[in-house]
Scaffold this motif. Sequence first.
Motif, PDB file in Angstrom:
ATOM      1  N   PHE A  99      -8.106  -1.121  -2.487  1.00 44.59           N
ATOM      2  CA  PHE A  99      -9.264  -1.977  -2.237  1.00 44.59           C
ATOM      3  C   PHE A  99     -10.534  -1.200  -1.910  1.00 44.59           C
ATOM      4  CE2 PHE A  99      -5.444  -4.465  -1.216  1.00 44.59           C
ATOM      5  CZ  PHE A  99      -5.536  -5.346  -2.281  1.00 44.59           C
ATOM      6  N   GLY A 100     -10.541   0.104  -2.230  1.00 40.58           N
ATOM      7  CA  GLY A 100     -11.756   0.909  -2.099  1.00 40.58           C
ATOM      8  C   GLY A 100     -12.227   1.111  -0.678  1.00 40.58           C
ATOM      9  N   LEU A 101     -11.287   1.257   0.241  1.00 41.33           N
ATOM     10  CA  LEU A 101     -11.637   1.487   1.642  1.00 41.33           C
ATOM     11  C   LEU A 101     -11.425   2.959   1.981  1.00 41.33           C
ATOM     12  CD1 LEU A 101      -9.890  -1.665   3.140  1.00 41.33           C
ATOM     13  CD2 LEU A 101     -12.335  -1.370   2.643  1.00 41.33           C
ATOM     14  N   SER A 102     -12.335   3.517   2.775  1.00 45.59           N
ATOM     15  CA  SER A 102     -12.303   4.941   3.106  1.00 45.59           C
ATOM     16  C   SER A 102     -11.863   5.156   4.542  1.00 45.59           C
ATOM     17  CB  SER A 102     -13.698   5.549   2.918  1.00 45.59           C
ATOM     18  OG  SER A 102     -14.218   5.230   1.642  1.00 45.59           O
ATOM     19  N   PRO A 103     -10.665   5.725   4.748  1.00 44.69           N
ATOM     20  CA  PRO A 103     -10.232   6.008   6.117  1.00 44.69           C
ATOM     21  C   PRO A 103     -10.979   7.215   6.675  1.00 44.69           C
ATOM     22  CG  PRO A 103      -8.575   6.754   4.557  1.00 44.69           C
ATOM     23  CD  PRO A 103      -9.656   6.071   3.754  1.00 44.69           C
ATOM     24  N   GLU A 104     -11.371   7.115   7.949  1.00 50.97           N
ATOM     25  CA  GLU A 104     -12.016   8.225   8.648  1.00 50.97           C
ATOM     26  C   GLU A 104     -11.269   8.457   9.952  1.00 50.97           C
ATOM     27  OE1 GLU A 104     -16.163   7.026   9.057  1.00 50.97           O
ATOM     28  OE2 GLU A 104     -16.624   8.223   7.283  1.00 50.97           O
ATOM     29  N   PRO A 105     -11.114   9.692  10.372  1.00 46.99           N
ATOM     30  CA  PRO A 105     -10.355   9.965  11.601  1.00 46.99           C
ATOM     31  C   PRO A 105     -10.987   9.299  12.822  1.00 46.99           C
ATOM     32  CG  PRO A 105     -10.861  11.998  10.421  1.00 46.99           C
ATOM     33  CD  PRO A 105     -11.625  10.903   9.752  1.00 46.99           C
ATOM     34  N   ALA A 106     -10.139   8.733  13.653  1.00 50.29           N
ATOM     35  CA  ALA A 106     -10.573   8.210  14.939  1.00 50.29           C
ATOM     36  C   ALA A 106     -10.566   9.359  15.938  1.00 50.29           C
ATOM     37  CB  ALA A 106      -9.627   7.095  15.387  1.00 50.29           C
ATOM     38  N   ARG A 107     -11.185   9.177  17.080  1.00 55.15           N
ATOM     39  CA  ARG A 107     -11.230  10.241  18.083  1.00 55.15           C
ATOM     40  C   ARG A 107     -10.051  10.191  19.055  1.00 55.15           C
ATOM     41  NH1 ARG A 107     -16.997  11.718  18.920  1.00 55.15           N
ATOM     42  NH2 ARG A 107     -17.570  12.306  16.795  1.00 55.15           N
ATOM     43  N   LEU A 108      -9.617   8.969  19.427  1.00 55.54           N
ATOM     44  CA  LEU A 108      -8.626   8.853  20.494  1.00 55.54           C
ATOM     45  C   LEU A 108      -7.298   8.245  20.063  1.00 55.54           C
ATOM     46  CD1 LEU A 108     -11.012   7.625  23.356  1.00 55.54           C
ATOM     47  CD2 LEU A 108     -10.225   9.960  22.894  1.00 55.54           C
ATOM     48  N   VAL A 109      -7.215   7.711  18.856  1.00 55.59           N
ATOM     49  CA  VAL A 109      -5.974   7.088  18.381  1.00 55.59           C
ATOM     50  C   VAL A 109      -5.655   7.605  16.983  1.00 55.59           C
ATOM     51  CG1 VAL A 109      -6.309   5.007  19.795  1.00 55.59           C
ATOM     52  CG2 VAL A 109      -7.131   5.042  17.426  1.00 55.59           C
ATOM     53  N   ALA A 110      -4.407   7.441  16.558  1.00 59.41           N
ATOM     54  CA  ALA A 110      -3.986   7.932  15.244  1.00 59.41           C
ATOM     55  C   ALA A 110      -4.478   7.086  14.068  1.00 59.41           C
ATOM     56  CB  ALA A 110      -2.460   8.055  15.193  1.00 59.41           C
ATOM     57  N   PRO A 111      -4.521   5.750  14.175  1.00 61.50           N
ATOM     58  CA  PRO A 111      -4.993   4.968  13.020  1.00 61.50           C
ATOM     59  C   PRO A 111      -6.456   5.283  12.701  1.00 61.50           C
ATOM     60  CG  PRO A 111      -3.799   3.562  14.543  1.00 61.50           C
ATOM     61  CD  PRO A 111      -4.014   4.885  15.237  1.00 61.50           C
ATOM     62  N   PRO A 112      -6.824   5.165  11.430  1.00 63.97           N
ATOM     63  CA  PRO A 112      -8.188   5.529  11.036  1.00 63.97           C
ATOM     64  C   PRO A 112      -9.209   4.403  11.221  1.00 63.97           C
ATOM     65  CG  PRO A 112      -6.935   4.922   9.108  1.00 63.97           C
ATOM     66  CD  PRO A 112      -5.975   4.871  10.272  1.00 63.97           C
ATOM     67  N   LEU A 113     -10.466   4.833  11.327  1.00 67.10           N
ATOM     68  CA  LEU A 113     -11.600   3.925  11.203  1.00 67.10           C
ATOM     69  C   LEU A 113     -11.780   3.651   9.716  1.00 67.10           C
ATOM     70  CD1 LEU A 113     -14.244   5.831  13.411  1.00 67.10           C
ATOM     71  CD2 LEU A 113     -12.420   4.317  14.190  1.00 67.10           C
ATOM     72  N   ILE A 114     -12.495   2.596   9.363  1.00 66.47           N
ATOM     73  CA  ILE A 114     -12.818   2.313   7.965  1.00 66.47           C
ATOM     74  C   ILE A 114     -14.326   2.482   7.788  1.00 66.47           C
ATOM     75  CG2 ILE A 114     -12.812   0.578   6.128  1.00 66.47           C
ATOM     76  CD1 ILE A 114     -10.280  -0.597   7.429  1.00 66.47           C
ATOM     77  N   ARG A 115     -14.710   3.460   6.967  1.00 67.98           N
ATOM     78  CA  ARG A 115     -16.111   3.831   6.792  1.00 67.98           C
ATOM     79  C   ARG A 115     -16.990   2.651   6.384  1.00 67.98           C
ATOM     80  NH1 ARG A 115     -16.615   7.770   2.374  1.00 67.98           N
ATOM     81  NH2 ARG A 115     -15.627   9.158   3.859  1.00 67.98           N
ATOM     82  N   GLU A 116     -16.499   1.755   5.542  1.00 68.94           N
ATOM     83  CA  GLU A 116     -17.312   0.661   5.011  1.00 68.94           C
ATOM     84  C   GLU A 116     -17.560  -0.461   6.021  1.00 68.94           C
ATOM     85  OE1 GLU A 116     -15.585   3.029   1.823  1.00 68.94           O
ATOM     86  OE2 GLU A 116     -14.623   2.006   3.512  1.00 68.94           O
ATOM     87  N   CYS A 117     -16.898  -0.421   7.165  1.00 69.19           N
ATOM     88  CA  CYS A 117     -17.079  -1.451   8.188  1.00 69.19           C
ATOM     89  C   CYS A 117     -18.225  -1.063   9.124  1.00 69.19           C
ATOM     90  CB  CYS A 117     -15.795  -1.643   8.974  1.00 69.19           C
ATOM     91  SG  CYS A 117     -14.481  -2.383   7.974  1.00 69.19           S
ATOM     92  N   PHE A 118     -19.024  -2.037   9.544  1.00 72.28           N
ATOM     93  CA  PHE A 118     -20.202  -1.728  10.359  1.00 72.28           C
ATOM     94  C   PHE A 118     -19.849  -1.343  11.795  1.00 72.28           C
ATOM     95  CE2 PHE A 118     -19.932  -6.398  10.683  1.00 72.28           C
ATOM     96  CZ  PHE A 118     -20.025  -6.588  12.061  1.00 72.28           C
ATOM     97  N   ALA A 119     -18.636  -1.673  12.241  1.00 72.32           N
ATOM     98  CA  ALA A 119     -18.200  -1.274  13.579  1.00 72.32           C
ATOM     99  C   ALA A 119     -16.689  -1.079  13.580  1.00 72.32           C
ATOM    100  CB  ALA A 119     -18.592  -2.328  14.612  1.00 72.32           C
ATOM    101  N   SER A 120     -16.221  -0.230  14.487  1.00 70.04           N
ATOM    102  CA  SER A 120     -14.792   0.046  14.631  1.00 70.04           C
ATOM    103  C   SER A 120     -14.475   0.226  16.110  1.00 70.04           C
ATOM    104  CB  SER A 120     -14.389   1.310  13.872  1.00 70.04           C
ATOM    105  OG  SER A 120     -14.610   1.154  12.484  1.00 70.04           O
ATOM    106  N   LEU A 121     -13.345  -0.348  16.528  1.00 72.11           N
ATOM    107  CA  LEU A 121     -12.923  -0.293  17.918  1.00 72.11           C
ATOM    108  C   LEU A 121     -11.552   0.375  18.005  1.00 72.11           C
ATOM    109  CD1 LEU A 121     -13.730  -4.027  18.797  1.00 72.11           C
ATOM    110  CD2 LEU A 121     -15.272  -2.042  18.950  1.00 72.11           C
ATOM    111  N   GLU A 122     -11.491   1.543  18.607  1.00 68.86           N
ATOM    112  CA  GLU A 122     -10.217   2.228  18.806  1.00 68.86           C
ATOM    113  C   GLU A 122      -9.516   1.569  19.982  1.00 68.86           C
ATOM    114  OE1 GLU A 122     -10.288   6.543  18.882  1.00 68.86           O
ATOM    115  OE2 GLU A 122     -12.220   6.547  17.836  1.00 68.86           O
ATOM    116  N   CYS A 123      -8.246   1.197  19.773  1.00 70.05           N
ATOM    117  CA  CYS A 123      -7.529   0.411  20.781  1.00 70.05           C
ATOM    118  C   CYS A 123      -6.168   0.999  21.119  1.00 70.05           C
ATOM    119  CB  CYS A 123      -7.303  -1.015  20.261  1.00 70.05           C
ATOM    120  SG  CYS A 123      -8.816  -1.915  19.891  1.00 70.05           S
ATOM    121  N   ARG A 124      -5.799   0.827  22.399  1.00 70.35           N
ATOM    122  CA  ARG A 124      -4.459   1.170  22.872  1.00 70.35           C
ATOM    123  C   ARG A 124      -3.864  -0.060  23.530  1.00 70.35           C
ATOM    124  NH1 ARG A 124      -6.237   6.724  25.052  1.00 70.35           N
ATOM    125  NH2 ARG A 124      -5.761   8.054  23.276  1.00 70.35           N
TER     126      ARG A 124
END
Length: 178
Positions: A99-124
């Motif tokens: 679906f043309g989504l670009s994973p980007e490394p998160a800082r504090l968690v293993a799952p990636p951020l998605i570059r095309e999204c305007f905001a991302s929330l790293e969660c535990r």
Amino acid sequence: MSKRAFPLSGVHALLEPGPVVLLSSAAGGRANVMALSWHTLLEFEPPLVACVISSRNHSFAAIDASGECVINLPGAALADAIVGCGNTSGATLDKFAAFGLSPEPARLVAPPLIRECFASLECRLADRSLVARYGLFIFEVVAAWHDPALPHEPTLHHRSYGEFMLSGPAITLPSRAR
């Protein structure tokens, strides 16, 4: 009374809590993403978010085992990717590639951020006491990101069975909240 009985099976379409998000997870070195609309903010500081994830969903096991995810907020321009992620399983498909989504490394968690999204929330995971009974995960947001270059365009809100609505214009009203 002018109101008529409403089917209980349709109540969810009246109460959908917010924009559809793309929830990313990771297990065994492989990232996955799912569309999610059943979520709500529970607390301001620290930010706590409740998400209902069915145990039938491929992402459930990864999130349950790792206790981590990223809640990515897409704009309406990603509608096709949102619907695609919601209608396919990550068990057999790399949804990022499909679906043309670009994973980007998160800082504090293993799952990636998605570059095309305007905001991302790293969660535990903050509380798992309702996971087994309701599939209700309570996450603490441990890092939050936004891309000022991406417009905070209207978001998609899932109403039911392929029907969506878009968020409307913002208005500002007087408030005493700090």
